[in-house]
Design a protein around this motif. Structure first.
Motif, short mmCIF file in Angstrom:
data_model
loop_
_atom_site.label_atom_id
_atom_site.label_comp_id
_atom_site.label_asym_id
_atom_site.label_seq_id
_atom_site.Cartn_x
_atom_site.Cartn_y
_atom_site.Cartn_z
N LEU A 130 42.32 49.62 38.50
CA LEU A 130 41.78 48.44 39.19
C LEU A 130 41.54 48.71 40.66
O LEU A 130 40.57 48.22 41.24
CB LEU A 130 42.72 47.26 38.99
N ARG A 131 42.41 49.49 41.29
CA ARG A 131 42.17 49.83 42.70
C ARG A 131 40.90 50.67 42.85
O ARG A 131 40.16 50.52 43.84
CB ARG A 131 43.37 50.59 43.26
N THR A 132 40.63 51.51 41.84
CA THR A 132 39.40 52.30 41.90
C THR A 132 38.17 51.42 41.71
O THR A 132 37.16 51.61 42.37
CB THR A 132 39.44 53.42 40.84
N PHE A 143 33.96 40.84 40.84
CA PHE A 143 34.51 41.63 39.74
C PHE A 143 34.74 40.72 38.55
O PHE A 143 35.42 39.71 38.64
CB PHE A 143 35.83 42.28 40.17
N LEU A 144 34.15 41.09 37.41
CA LEU A 144 34.35 40.38 36.16
C LEU A 144 35.15 41.27 35.22
O LEU A 144 34.70 42.35 34.83
CB LEU A 144 33.00 40.03 35.51
N LEU A 191 45.72 41.77 39.49
CA LEU A 191 44.44 41.77 40.22
C LEU A 191 44.67 41.55 41.71
O LEU A 191 44.07 42.24 42.55
CB LEU A 191 43.52 40.69 39.66
N ARG A 192 45.53 40.62 42.06
CA ARG A 192 45.80 40.36 43.47
C ARG A 192 46.43 41.58 44.14
O ARG A 192 46.10 41.92 45.28
CB ARG A 192 46.70 39.13 43.62
N ALA A 193 47.33 42.24 43.43
CA ALA A 193 47.98 43.42 43.98
C ALA A 193 47.01 44.59 44.12
O ALA A 193 47.28 45.53 44.88
CB ALA A 193 49.15 43.83 43.08
N SER A 194 45.89 44.53 43.42
CA SER A 194 44.91 45.61 43.44
C SER A 194 43.78 45.37 44.43
O SER A 194 42.80 46.12 44.46
CB SER A 194 44.33 45.81 42.03
N GLY A 195 43.89 44.30 45.23
CA GLY A 195 42.90 44.05 46.27
C GLY A 195 41.85 43.03 45.92
O GLY A 195 40.77 43.02 46.54
N PHE A 196 42.14 42.16 44.96
CA PHE A 196 41.18 41.14 44.56
C PHE A 196 41.73 39.74 44.83
O PHE A 196 42.94 39.52 44.79
CB PHE A 196 40.85 41.26 43.06
N GLU A 197 40.82 38.82 45.05
CA GLU A 197 41.14 37.41 45.10
C GLU A 197 40.60 36.77 43.83
O GLU A 197 39.39 36.84 43.57
CB GLU A 197 40.51 36.76 46.33
N ALA A 217 36.82 37.56 39.92
CA ALA A 217 37.51 37.87 41.15
C ALA A 217 36.53 38.40 42.19
O ALA A 217 35.38 38.71 41.88
CB ALA A 217 38.60 38.90 40.89
N GLU A 218 37.00 38.49 43.41
CA GLU A 218 36.22 39.06 44.50
C GLU A 218 37.04 40.10 45.22
O GLU A 218 38.27 39.97 45.35
CB GLU A 218 35.77 37.98 45.49
N ALA A 219 36.36 41.15 45.70
CA ALA A 219 37.04 42.17 46.50
C ALA A 219 37.50 41.55 47.81
O ALA A 219 36.69 40.98 48.56
CB ALA A 219 36.09 43.34 46.76
#
Length: 223
Positions: A130-132, A143-144, A191-197, A217-219
């Motif tokens: 997910l971070r990638t 991000f979907l 997802l939140r921990a991977s840089g997404f809202e 989600a959004e970056a």
């Protein structure tokens, strides 16, 4: 069948019968159109784990100003994708992974989609994966993530049994040791921990025998 789905399936008409059957089965077993309609207009989209390219076709045909880059580690599926939706001027399909795409095009995508891929990977690889995906996106990029929800319903266990057959018994789908379904709360946290809202969590299982769930989600702009 919608006009968009009909047009997308027509792109696969030259494929062998077994591959056409696989694509049609995919079309009627997953809410792919619902994903395509939640993308921003235009821009560039990464389809990670594109398979035969049906979702790529739906995204490209629904907005001709959009450019779709599909990657999949299975050369056989990429070959079929190239002979199908890859004939569209705004679809590019190539053998690769999220890591190889991120190395070539970091931060160049307006959106990314991952559909029924994550649960095929070992769970310990999910955060890095997910971070990638996050590294593919411009700040604020969409991000979907479509997965099957681990809700312990009959659909949950039916999904696991079906994937066991596809992966272990007939080898139709490649997996890296996963087949894990997680509840939505765990996925939202990841997802939140991977840089997404996380903007929206959508149940898409109505009319299906799989507990489809979509995370929109959004970056995050905070790096």
């Amino acid at each position: 069948m919608s006009t968009l789905l009909d047009q997308s399936l027509a792109l696969f008409s030259s494929l062998p019968r077994a591959e056409r059957f696989h694509v049609r089965a995919r079309a009627f077993s997953a809410p792919l159109e619902a994903m395509a309609h939640r993308l921003p207009a235009g821009g560039t989209v990464a389809d990670v784990g594109c398979g035969h390219g049906l979702l790529s076709a739906l995204m490209a045909l629904s907005d001709p100003s959009r450019t779709v880059y599909g990657v999949d580690p299975d050369p056989r599926k990429v070959m079929w994708a190239s002979q199908g939706p890859g004939r569209l001027p705004n679809v590019h399909a190539e053998v690769g992974t999220v890591e190889s795409l991120a190395a070539l095009r970091p931060g160049q995508f307006d959106a990314a989609v991952v559909c029924d891929v994550l649960y095929l990977l070992p769970e310990e690889r999910w955060p890095a994966f997910l971070r990638t995906v996050r590294s593919l996106l411009r700040p604020g990029g969409r991000f979907l993530l479509k997965e099957a929800e681990g809700d312990h319903s009959w659909k949950h266990y039916k999904c696991l049994a079906q994937e066991w057959v596809m992966v272990k018994l007939i080898g139709r789908t490649k997996a890296g040791g996963g087949l894990v379904l997680k509840p939505r709360s765990a996925m939202e946290t990841l997802l939140r921990a991977s840089g997404f809202e996380v903007r929206e969590t959508v149940e898409l299982d109505a009319g299906y025998t799989t507990p489809h769930i979509l995370y929109v989600a959004e970056a995050s702009t905070a790096r």
